[in-house]
Design an enzyme around this catalytic site. Structure first.
Site, PDB file in Angstrom:
ATOM      1  N   HIS A  94      23.712  74.285  39.233  1.00 45.33           N
ATOM      2  CA  HIS A  94      24.638  75.364  39.561  1.00 45.33           C
ATOM      3  C   HIS A  94      24.197  76.745  39.063  1.00 45.33           C
ATOM      4  CE1 HIS A  94      29.132  75.440  40.934  1.00 45.33           C
ATOM      5  NE2 HIS A  94      28.415  76.359  41.532  1.00 45.33           N
ATOM      6  N   ASP A 115      34.943  72.919  41.530  1.00 43.82           N
ATOM      7  CA  ASP A 115      34.102  72.309  40.493  1.00 43.82           C
ATOM      8  C   ASP A 115      34.988  71.576  39.484  1.00 43.82           C
ATOM      9  OD1 ASP A 115      32.117  71.905  38.453  1.00 43.82           O
ATOM     10  OD2 ASP A 115      31.173  73.830  38.915  1.00 43.82           O
ATOM     11  N   HIS A 117      34.133  71.515  36.519  1.00 43.07           N
ATOM     12  CA  HIS A 117      33.903  72.357  35.337  1.00 43.07           C
ATOM     13  C   HIS A 117      34.131  73.817  35.707  1.00 43.07           C
ATOM     14  CE1 HIS A 117      31.153  68.849  35.434  1.00 43.07           C
ATOM     15  NE2 HIS A 117      31.566  68.678  34.177  1.00 43.07           N
ATOM     16  N   ASP A 119      32.038  76.271  34.396  1.00 41.21           N
ATOM     17  CA  ASP A 119      30.736  76.939  34.272  1.00 41.21           C
ATOM     18  C   ASP A 119      30.911  78.356  33.728  1.00 41.21           C
ATOM     19  OD1 ASP A 119      29.736  74.587  35.222  1.00 41.21           O
ATOM     20  OD2 ASP A 119      29.361  75.298  37.254  1.00 41.21           O
ATOM     21  N   HIS A 132      23.375  75.621  33.469  1.00 32.70           N
ATOM     22  CA  HIS A 132      24.280  75.367  34.611  1.00 32.70           C
ATOM     23  C   HIS A 132      25.753  75.360  34.195  1.00 32.70           C
ATOM     24  CE1 HIS A 132      24.771  70.661  34.541  1.00 32.70           C
ATOM     25  NE2 HIS A 132      24.811  71.166  33.328  1.00 32.70           N
ATOM     26  N   ASP A 214      30.527  72.483  43.996  1.00 33.16           N
ATOM     27  CA  ASP A 214      29.798  71.589  43.089  1.00 33.16           C
ATOM     28  C   ASP A 214      30.211  70.158  43.425  1.00 33.16           C
ATOM     29  OD1 ASP A 214      29.131  69.987  40.816  1.00 33.16           O
ATOM     30  OD2 ASP A 214      29.158  71.755  39.515  1.00 33.16           O
ATOM     31  N   ASP A 216      30.338  67.595  41.832  1.00 35.86           N
ATOM     32  CA  ASP A 216      31.103  66.842  40.836  1.00 35.86           C
ATOM     33  C   ASP A 216      32.605  67.134  40.877  1.00 35.86           C
ATOM     34  OD1 ASP A 216      31.596  69.107  39.100  1.00 35.86           O
ATOM     35  OD2 ASP A 216      29.675  68.782  38.102  1.00 35.86           O
ATOM     36  N   GLU A 259      24.396  70.624  42.808  1.00 36.03           N
ATOM     37  CA  GLU A 259      24.530  69.520  41.835  1.00 36.03           C
ATOM     38  C   GLU A 259      24.476  68.131  42.463  1.00 36.03           C
ATOM     39  OE1 GLU A 259      24.468  69.751  38.506  1.00 36.03           O
ATOM     40  OE2 GLU A 259      24.680  71.926  38.222  1.00 36.03           O
TER      41      GLU A 259
END
Ligand code: ARG
Ligand code: MN
Ligand code: MN
Ligand code: MN
Length: 287
Positions: A94, A115, A117, A119, A132, A214, A216, A259
């Site tokens: 990312h 995402d 997360h 980030d 990332h 992303d 994930d 990702e």
């Protein structure tokens, strides 16, 4: 309508190997052919050059200068695109989004960062040190000066995060301080993804939009090919509905698909999921 695809085979910002193969996996999942079937004129610009991790062995990370250079090359490639071409950037970890967002931002830009997360770490708040986990902070002007000096590109109040379920303590504090709008999975459960999409679009009223997706964010049962899986992610239907609502606005100008880790994947299904979502974002309809 024209689409330009650029790959960034980079895993230097991640804690484990493999996402450097993401661009191949996404191409192999027929992204270009399917976009052409939708009627787009698609051009593959190939990959940005990224040093192979093994050639840097013996050096200790974080590979700040290598990541900076790759993201800068991406930024320049996107800047050079003619007006009206829709870029899709294939990752890669990312950290490349420092280059994509700053490359497409001409004036105010709304960013929808989808995402698990945020980030939004800085070197001070990051428990892992992995870059990332930092790109959205850099884009907002926080973190390594070597990065913010070339990639700061957005007002954090023009950023909406969707699908978040893993935050580091310092990162949580920074998000609050900077006024980033965050929809966690708790809000997805309570409000529903349609309501969140509509709120986000109203909040980013009238702005052109960049979507950074992303892999994930998806539930790991759907998208096992990611390096930092977190349980309890978006379902297939939630993810597609989100893309479809964003598509209907006609305001989305660019997209990152990041990702995807083929080493950890099962028969390329994570890449296939991501391609399906890109098609929903670019207007694929059943009827
Ligand atoms: N917050 C964690 C970190 O800073 C995980 C970041 C994961 N980021 C990603 N793009 N998958 O290391
Ligand atoms: Mn991410
Ligand atoms: Mn993530
Ligand atoms: Mn669909």
């Amino acid at each position: 309508e024209r689409v330009a695809v650029v790959g960034v085979p980079m895993d230097l910002g991640a804690g484990r190997r493999g996402v450097d193969m993401g661009p191949s996996a996404l191409r192999y999942a027929r992204l270009l052919e399917e976009l052409e079937a939708l009627g787009y004129l698609v051009e593959d610009l190939g990959d940005v050059r990224v040093p192979v991790a093994e050639t840097l062995r013996g050096r200790k990370g974080p590979y700040l200068e290598e990541i900076r250079q790759a993201a800068l090359d991406l930024k320049e490639r996107l800047r050079a695109l003619p007006e009206g071409v829709f870029p899709i950037v294939l990752g890669g970890d990312h950290s490349l989004s420092m280059g994509s967002v700053s490359g497409v931002a001409k004036g105010r830009l709304g960013v929808i960062w989808v995402d698990a997360h945020a980030d939004f770490n800085t070197p001070e708040t990051s428990p892992s040190g992995n870059i990332h986990g930092m790109p959205l902070a850099v884009l907002s002007g926080l973190g390594y000066t070597r990065l913010t000096e070339v990639f700061q590109a957005v007002d954090p109040r023009d950023v909406v995060l969707i699908g978040v379920r893993s935050l580091d303590p310092g990162e949580r504090r920074l998000l609050r301080e900077m006024g980033v709008r965050v929809y966690t999975m708790h809000e997805v459960d309570r409000l529903g993804i349609a309501r969140i999409a509509e709120e986000a679009l109203a909040y980013l009223d009238g702005l052109p939009l960049h979507v950074s997706l992303d892999a994930d964010v998806l539930d790991p049962t759907l998208a096992p090919g990611v390096g930092t899986p977190v349980p309890g992610g978006l379902t297939y239907r939630e993810a597609h509905l989100l893309m479809e609502i964003l598509a209907q606005t006609g305001r989305v100008r660019s997209l990152d698909l990041v990702e995807v880790n083929p080493i950890l994947d099962e028969r390329n299904r994570t890449a296939e999921m991501m391609v399906g979502l890109a098609l929903s974002l670019l207007g694929k309809r059943i009827l």
